[in-house]
Scaffold this motif. Structure first.
Motif, PDB file in Angstrom:
ATOM      1  N   ASN A  79     -11.740   6.999  -2.859  1.00 60.23           N
ATOM      2  CA  ASN A  79     -10.538   6.933  -3.693  1.00 60.23           C
ATOM      3  C   ASN A  79     -10.815   6.153  -4.974  1.00 60.23           C
ATOM      4  O   ASN A  79     -10.375   6.554  -6.065  1.00 60.23           O
ATOM      5  CB  ASN A  79      -9.400   6.263  -2.924  1.00 60.23           C
ATOM      6  CG  ASN A  79      -8.509   7.282  -2.234  1.00 60.23           C
ATOM      7  OD1 ASN A  79      -8.273   8.376  -2.753  1.00 60.23           O
ATOM      8  ND2 ASN A  79      -8.008   6.935  -1.067  1.00 60.23           N
ATOM      9  N   SER A  80     -11.557   5.060  -4.860  1.00 57.66           N
ATOM     10  CA  SER A  80     -11.880   4.258  -6.040  1.00 57.66           C
ATOM     11  C   SER A  80     -12.699   5.084  -7.029  1.00 57.66           C
ATOM     12  O   SER A  80     -12.498   5.006  -8.244  1.00 57.66           O
ATOM     13  CB  SER A  80     -12.675   3.010  -5.646  1.00 57.66           C
ATOM     14  OG  SER A  80     -11.926   2.235  -4.743  1.00 57.66           O
ATOM     15  N   SER A  81     -13.619   5.872  -6.496  1.00 59.27           N
ATOM     16  CA  SER A  81     -14.447   6.695  -7.385  1.00 59.27           C
ATOM     17  C   SER A  81     -13.617   7.770  -8.077  1.00 59.27           C
ATOM     18  O   SER A  81     -14.022   8.340  -9.085  1.00 59.27           O
ATOM     19  CB  SER A  81     -15.603   7.330  -6.607  1.00 59.27           C
ATOM     20  OG  SER A  81     -15.119   8.375  -5.784  1.00 59.27           O
ATOM     21  N   GLU A  82     -12.441   8.055  -7.535  1.00 52.88           N
ATOM     22  CA  GLU A  82     -11.529   9.038  -8.129  1.00 52.88           C
ATOM     23  C   GLU A  82     -10.451   8.361  -8.980  1.00 52.88           C
ATOM     24  O   GLU A  82      -9.493   8.997  -9.403  1.00 52.88           O
ATOM     25  CB  GLU A  82     -10.841   9.835  -7.014  1.00 52.88           C
ATOM     26  CG  GLU A  82     -11.772  10.620  -6.128  1.00 52.88           C
ATOM     27  CD  GLU A  82     -12.191  11.944  -6.744  1.00 52.88           C
ATOM     28  OE1 GLU A  82     -11.320  12.688  -7.214  1.00 52.88           O
ATOM     29  OE2 GLU A  82     -13.415  12.201  -6.781  1.00 52.88           O
ATOM     30  N   GLY A  83     -10.586   7.049  -9.128  1.00 55.58           N
ATOM     31  CA  GLY A  83      -9.650   6.321  -9.984  1.00 55.58           C
ATOM     32  C   GLY A  83      -8.518   5.630  -9.248  1.00 55.58           C
ATOM     33  O   GLY A  83      -7.701   4.943  -9.861  1.00 55.58           O
ATOM     34  N   ARG A  84      -8.426   5.815  -7.933  1.00 55.48           N
ATOM     35  CA  ARG A  84      -7.374   5.150  -7.145  1.00 55.48           C
ATOM     36  C   ARG A  84      -8.014   3.948  -6.451  1.00 55.48           C
ATOM     37  O   ARG A  84      -8.575   4.071  -5.363  1.00 55.48           O
ATOM     38  CB  ARG A  84      -6.771   6.121  -6.122  1.00 55.48           C
ATOM     39  CG  ARG A  84      -6.094   7.325  -6.745  1.00 55.48           C
ATOM     40  CD  ARG A  84      -5.561   8.285  -5.699  1.00 55.48           C
ATOM     41  NE  ARG A  84      -6.641   8.967  -5.001  1.00 55.48           N
ATOM     42  CZ  ARG A  84      -7.205  10.101  -5.403  1.00 55.48           C
ATOM     43  NH1 ARG A  84      -6.786  10.701  -6.511  1.00 55.48           N
ATOM     44  NH2 ARG A  84      -8.187  10.647  -4.722  1.00 55.48           N
ATOM     45  N   ILE A  85      -7.927   2.807  -7.104  1.00 56.08           N
ATOM     46  CA  ILE A  85      -8.728   1.650  -6.709  1.00 56.08           C
ATOM     47  C   ILE A  85      -8.361   1.159  -5.303  1.00 56.08           C
ATOM     48  O   ILE A  85      -7.224   0.753  -5.049  1.00 56.08           O
ATOM     49  CB  ILE A  85      -8.565   0.508  -7.739  1.00 56.08           C
ATOM     50  CG1 ILE A  85      -8.962   0.996  -9.130  1.00 56.08           C
ATOM     51  CG2 ILE A  85      -9.406  -0.713  -7.343  1.00 56.08           C
ATOM     52  CD1 ILE A  85     -10.370   1.517  -9.266  1.00 56.08           C
ATOM     53  N   LEU A  86      -9.340   1.207  -4.412  1.00 53.66           N
ATOM     54  CA  LEU A  86      -9.257   0.689  -3.035  1.00 53.66           C
ATOM     55  C   LEU A  86      -8.055   1.225  -2.246  1.00 53.66           C
ATOM     56  O   LEU A  86      -7.534   0.567  -1.360  1.00 53.66           O
ATOM     57  CB  LEU A  86      -9.253  -0.850  -3.031  1.00 53.66           C
ATOM     58  CG  LEU A  86     -10.558  -1.502  -3.528  1.00 53.66           C
ATOM     59  CD1 LEU A  86     -10.430  -3.021  -3.522  1.00 53.66           C
ATOM     60  CD2 LEU A  86     -11.752  -1.081  -2.686  1.00 53.66           C
ATOM     61  N   GLU A  87      -7.653   2.434  -2.584  1.00 49.35           N
ATOM     62  CA  GLU A  87      -6.534   3.050  -1.852  1.00 49.35           C
ATOM     63  C   GLU A  87      -7.049   3.681  -0.550  1.00 49.35           C
ATOM     64  O   GLU A  87      -8.148   4.229  -0.513  1.00 49.35           O
ATOM     65  CB  GLU A  87      -5.878   4.134  -2.714  1.00 49.35           C
ATOM     66  CG  GLU A  87      -4.652   4.749  -2.050  1.00 49.35           C
ATOM     67  CD  GLU A  87      -4.117   5.925  -2.850  1.00 49.35           C
ATOM     68  OE1 GLU A  87      -3.436   5.676  -3.863  1.00 49.35           O
ATOM     69  OE2 GLU A  87      -4.389   7.070  -2.468  1.00 49.35           O
ATOM     70  N   ALA A  88      -6.265   3.583   0.495  1.00 50.60           N
ATOM     71  CA  ALA A  88      -6.625   4.220   1.777  1.00 50.60           C
ATOM     72  C   ALA A  88      -5.349   4.503   2.558  1.00 50.60           C
ATOM     73  O   ALA A  88      -4.305   3.907   2.298  1.00 50.60           O
ATOM     74  CB  ALA A  88      -7.536   3.304   2.583  1.00 50.60           C
ATOM     75  N   THR A  89      -5.442   5.440   3.513  1.00 48.57           N
ATOM     76  CA  THR A  89      -4.304   5.676   4.415  1.00 48.57           C
ATOM     77  C   THR A  89      -4.396   4.650   5.534  1.00 48.57           C
ATOM     78  O   THR A  89      -5.445   4.529   6.166  1.00 48.57           O
ATOM     79  CB  THR A  89      -4.376   7.083   5.046  1.00 48.57           C
ATOM     80  OG1 THR A  89      -4.871   8.007   4.081  1.00 48.57           O
ATOM     81  CG2 THR A  89      -3.031   7.537   5.540  1.00 48.57           C
ATOM     82  N   ASP A  90      -3.324   3.907   5.763  1.00 53.24           N
ATOM     83  CA  ASP A  90      -3.411   2.869   6.796  1.00 53.24           C
ATOM     84  C   ASP A  90      -3.095   3.431   8.189  1.00 53.24           C
ATOM     85  O   ASP A  90      -2.862   4.632   8.345  1.00 53.24           O
ATOM     86  CB  ASP A  90      -2.538   1.654   6.443  1.00 53.24           C
ATOM     87  CG  ASP A  90      -1.048   1.952   6.538  1.00 53.24           C
ATOM     88  OD1 ASP A  90      -0.675   3.045   7.042  1.00 53.24           O
ATOM     89  OD2 ASP A  90      -0.241   1.106   6.117  1.00 53.24           O
ATOM     90  N   GLU A  91      -3.063   2.550   9.174  1.00 50.53           N
ATOM     91  CA  GLU A  91      -2.886   3.010  10.558  1.00 50.53           C
ATOM     92  C   GLU A  91      -1.530   3.649  10.797  1.00 50.53           C
ATOM     93  O   GLU A  91      -1.361   4.437  11.719  1.00 50.53           O
ATOM     94  CB  GLU A  91      -3.074   1.832  11.527  1.00 50.53           C
ATOM     95  CG  GLU A  91      -4.521   1.385  11.600  1.00 50.53           C
ATOM     96  CD  GLU A  91      -4.696   0.135  12.439  1.00 50.53           C
ATOM     97  OE1 GLU A  91      -4.359   0.184  13.624  1.00 50.53           O
ATOM     98  OE2 GLU A  91      -5.175  -0.872  11.901  1.00 50.53           O
ATOM     99  N   ARG A  92      -0.538   3.283   9.943  1.00 51.72           N
ATOM    100  CA  ARG A  92       0.790   3.873  10.124  1.00 51.72           C
ATOM    101  C   ARG A  92       0.928   5.182   9.363  1.00 51.72           C
ATOM    102  O   ARG A  92       1.970   5.821   9.387  1.00 51.72           O
ATOM    103  CB  ARG A  92       1.850   2.879   9.651  1.00 51.72           C
ATOM    104  CG  ARG A  92       2.002   1.684  10.571  1.00 51.72           C
ATOM    105  CD  ARG A  92       2.842   0.623   9.941  1.00 51.72           C
ATOM    106  NE  ARG A  92       2.214   0.108   8.718  1.00 51.72           N
ATOM    107  CZ  ARG A  92       2.699  -0.861   7.970  1.00 51.72           C
ATOM    108  NH1 ARG A  92       3.852  -1.402   8.281  1.00 51.72           N
ATOM    109  NH2 ARG A  92       2.067  -1.282   6.911  1.00 51.72           N
TER     110      ARG A  92
END
Lengths: 404, 515
Positions: free
Chosen positions: B67-80
């Motif tokens: 995501n960071s490499s795509e410009g969304r810095i340190l974004e991730a889908t969380d456990e919820r």
């Protein structure tokens, strides 16, 4: 300490003197001493390799006289766990939570009633205790400790309700049924541990069909994964592939040769390979020493033998071990050296070596699996016919003394 | 710091051929460090390729970097199942260093290989530090190599990817350069270590205290300590709260519930009720954590308490937590602590030898007091003992395929059958690149390059659901029954159609009616 030091100095001086008087021996020892060490090491290895294996494997079984004993198959050395001097008729010893904690039931008849108290024994310490005292016409049987030995599970039979499975803390302080008890609740049979908080069990409702249900007794979850009208056997679970395995055959007009293994991974029934044309039945618990394979009986009509079912690849393979026709319940020792099978009547036990099938020992006073159930039925307890016909666990288990 | 002989013969100007061929302690350590890096890289990548890695914590790290490499810095889908920033819970900015590599080729292999190589390289600064305190080459080398045989270190190294795993090596380099008084290399490695996780910078602060009190260098010690504490407060009081609008970090809340679920609560309780804090840290067998950390070096670190306490902040963070994995050296939480037990052991051996020369000790020992020759052999004997013990423990408890292994690493030794791995590959290939997916834990890391990746049984608005029914577990908690219920619900709902089912691997696609 001074004495020890003086002795050491004297020993040192004596060794020096011995070697200085024999210069050739001393130089030879200096040059080739390592060969001597290598020879000693080789001797240790050879002795270790030649020593008979399996010395620490024992079978714990119930006798037809209502005793529980352990026997070492090579020597025949036997030790009572619940002996003839003890009151009651002991049955259903089960060691599926490792080698240390054994559970069994003691049936006591008094007048018109029957009680089946649940016992736990610590085989390492040689102690035993009553875990759950039954009321009149109540029996806790076919119990078993969880792998972490903190829980104990058993089937509860009574005269006024269908059999249920109950889960107790190892001390017996609390007890909970896996299904809420009511007058029309289904019969829960042959429960088997699958995880720290979960079991699989057969569930028989009013319609007569059996369904295999998974329970999480902590979170009170239940999922039915399989339904059948056929005759089924005890389930056996392997956690690394989340696979539950059992034998199945038509109810009418069939024999053990018509049995096939059914394996279910999660909710998906998966194909069992290697068993084409064979009747395969009685899968055991996974054997760690055999890469978690399950022992299972096979028959092609002419011969009967012990096979191995790999619950990871769902592949069945025959071994070289052949047994008498009709033999049941193969159980392999923890070290993979021996396999024990019951005869068709469940009244005798034969221990064979896994590598060549040779007979190591025959034990003639085994208690048939249905003996206790018949007593319960005679006393008026509600015992579904499936429990007697195909879902009574064998009355013997292996114990590895080294693991105790 | 010992000086090594120069490569060139003095005065001759000619290279010394003997010197050039030397395979000494330093070369031994470098060779083993490189071997460790290569070997563990191979095992880690293999583990991932046979679907034995996890959505948590390889899939989420990989997704954050992608995501960071795509410009969304340190974004991730969380456990919820919510899109979130990793900064909600952790300040592991080091992940951003992988972005250029992902621009070249987006793959979790970068994470796994770099982790193994950097952990392996930790033996080199450890060798330097052990040599500094012990003043012996080979004993120092054996202690440094023993570190690589620590079964906990290896197990944590093979448990997916955590930037924190790299901290041990960076901290060792930083400490070495601090003692060498080389400012810029120290600063660089201290920053690298601090970027691995929010709490690590407190170990840098502890190095400042070491410099201040042990080395008596306040001009280094005070700024390093203040900078360390300052950065920690910045991350905990400003950066992480900024991503938790109106709420505390969920992880802090969950793990430190006994102290009010906040850093302030921990500090407040430590001041107002220190006995409760001490009792809490040692309750329920947590005291065995000290044996896990220092036992591998024969508890010799006791003789060098000034070094053993450098990672005390991280030890406290772990002991105060409710999470059992944090007091188990087989997890990454202990990775920044373990190397200092080896440094302390080396210094402890030196202290032990000094103690044996004290006149009073010699009087007590009498004729059993070791002479100078015997004392000179103690370091090599103890270091060899530490190495042998490490190898033995690795054999008994280590995760490597060549050794015995605990059950949770059986996957490497006894992988799933080839047919199932092929079925998993085929199932994964059916998922379109941009699709929202719900996957079981072992499949997740193979589908992490997308914005919406849910951990089954969370399904949310997934267009595809991909399950390995043979591996329903998540993390160390196995809850197969919930997975069974959820799988049945998907079948019953009619919102999904089954498009693949082989070897216990199932793929569902959302139907038009489910849109």
């Amino acid at each position: 300490m001074g004495f020890l030091s003086r002795r050491l100095r004297r020993l040192d001086a004596a060794t020096d003197g011995f070697l200085s008087r024999r210069p050739k021996f001393a130089s030879g020892l200096a040059r080739y001493g390592f060969l001597l060490l290598a020879a000693v090491a080789a001797l240790f290895i050879a002795v270790g390799a030649a020593a008979p294996v399996g010395r620490d494997q024992q079978i714990v079984y119930a006798t037809d006289a209502g005793e529980i004993a352990s026997i070492q198959p090579e020597t025949g050395e036997s030790l009572p766990i619940h002996g003839s001097n003890d009151e009651g008729f002991a049955a259903a010893p089960l060691l599926n939570g490792g080698s240390r904690n054994l559970s069994y039931t003691v049936l006591r008849e008094g007048g018109e009633t029957l009680r089946g108290d649940l016992y736990g024994a610590d085989l390492a310490r040689g102690t035993r205790a009553m875990i759950e005292a039954a009321r009149p016409n109540e029996v806790f049987i076919h119990g078993g400790y969880s792998n972490d030995r903190s829980w104990l599970m058993a089937n509860r039979y009574s005269g006024n309700a269908a059999p249920n499975a109950v889960v107790l803390t190892a001390s017996g302080a609390t007890m909970e049924p896996v299904e809420a008890a009511s007058s029309d609740s289904p019969a829960i049979l042959a429960p088997t541990w699958t995880g720290p908080n979960s079991i699989y069990a057969w569930r028989k409702g009013d319609g007569g069909a059996l369904s295999l249900a998974a329970y999480n007794f902590f979170e009170e979850r239940r999922a039915v994964v399989y339904e059948t009208e056929e005759r089924v056997g005890l389930p056996s679970y392997y956690s690394d592939s989340n696979t539950i395995v059992f034998a199945e055959r038509p109810k009418r007009g069939s024999d053990l040769g018509d049995s096939r293994l059914t394996a279910i991974a999660g909710t998906a029934e998966v194909e069992v390979s290697g068993a084409e044309g064979l009747g395969v039945y009685d899968p055991s618990i996974p054997v760690p020493e055999l890469d978690y394979a399950m022992a299972a009986m096979w028959t092609d009509g002419d011969e009967t033998g012990v096979g191995l079912f790999d619950p990871e690849s769902w592949h069945f393979e025959k071994t070289d071990v052949l047994v008498e026709d009709g033999s049941r319940h193969p159980q392999i020792s923890y070290d993979g050296t021996y396999v024990a099978t019951a005869n068709a009547e469940g009244a005798a036990l034969t221990v064979r070596r896994m590598d060549d099938g040779s007979v190591v020992r025959r034990i003639g006073n085994l208690q048939p699996p249905e003996a206790a159930l018949e007593k319960m039925e005679r006393a008026g307890l509600r015992v579904p016919k499936e429990a007697e016909e195909s879902l009574a666990p064998p009355n013997f288990s292996w114990r590895s003394v080294a693991d105790s | 710091m010992q000086t090594r002989s120069p490569e060139i013969k003095k005065g001759s100007g000619e290279p010394n051929p003997k010197r050039r061929l030397r395979f000494g302690a330093r070369e031994f350590v470098i060779a083993l460090a490189l071997f460790y890096g290569v070997f563990i890289s191979f095992v880690a990548v293999y583990k991932h390729e046979i679907y034995a890695s996890s959505r948590f914590d390889l899939g989420n790290m990989d997704q954050a970097v992608w995501n960071s490499s795509e410009g969304r810095i340190l974004e991730a889908t969380d456990e919820r199942g919510e899109l979130t920033s990793r900064l909600r819970n952790h300040a592991d900015f080091l992940l951003l260093a992988y972005v250029p590599f992902y621009w070249v080729a987006a793959s979790p292999h970068w994470l796994l290989v770099s982790q193994a190589v950097v952990v392996g390289l930790g033996a080199i600064p450890l060798f330097w530090l052990a040599r500094r305190f012990l003043k012996r080459e080979w004993p120092a080398a054996l202690i440094a190599v023993a570190y690589l045989f620590n079964p906990g270190l290896q197990a944590a190294n093979l448990f997916d990817y955590h930037a924190q795993m790299l901290a041990g090596t960076f901290l060792l380099f930083a400490f070495h350069y601090l003692l060498e008084r080389r400012l810029w290399p120290f600063v660089i490695f201290a920053i690298l270590a601090s970027l691995t996780k929010e709490g690590i910078v407190l170990i840098v602060a502890m190095m400042g205290l070491y410099s201040l009190f042990i080395e008596r260098r306040p001009r280094w010690g005070v700024p390093v300590f203040l900078a360390g504490v300052g950065y920690f407060l910045l991350t905990m009081l400003v950066i992480i709260p900024a991503f938790n609008v109106g709420a505390a970090s969920g992880l802090v809340e969950e793990r430190y519930a006994a102290f009010g679920g906040s850093i302030g609560g921990v500090i407040r309780t430590a001041i107002t009720d220190p006995f409760f804090v001490a009792a809490y840290m040692l309750a329920d067998g947590k005291w065995t954590y000290f044996f896990q950390i220092f036992g591998m070096t024969g508890m010799l670190g006791i003789f060098a308490p000034h070094l053993a306490v450098i990672p005390a902040s991280e030890v406290a963070i772990n002991l105060l937590s409710d999470r059992p994995q944090m007091t188990n050296t087989y997890y990454h939480y202990s990775a920044p602590i373990l190397p200092f037990s080896y440094v302390a052991a080396a210094a402890g051996i030196a202290t032990l030898i000094r103690i044996l020369t004290f006149p009073r000790v010699r009087r007590v020992l009498g004729r059993f007091s070791p002479g100078a020759y015997a004392r000179s052999k103690i370091p090599i004997l103890l270091a060899f003992g530490i190495l042998l013990f490490g190898i033995e423990m690795d054999f008994e408890r280590g995760p490597l395929p060549v050794f015995h292994s605990p059950s949770n690493f059986r996957s490497v030794i006894d992988p799933a059958p080839t047919e199932r791995v092929e079925a998993l590959d085929e199932a994964v290939s059916l998922i379109p690149e941009e699709a929202r997916v719900s996957a079981t834990n072992n499949i997740g890391p193979h589908l992490a390059h997308r914005r919406h990746l849910y951990l089954f049984p969370t399904v949310s608005d997934a267009e595809y659901v991909i399950l390995d029914e043979t591996a329903p577990g998540y993390d160390t908690q196995i809850e197969p029954i919930l997975n069974l219920q959820s799988t049945q619900e998907i079948r019953r709902s009619g919102e999904y159609e089954e498009i693949f089912a082989e070897e216990g691997v199932v793929v569902f696609r959302k139907t038009d009616s489910g849109e």
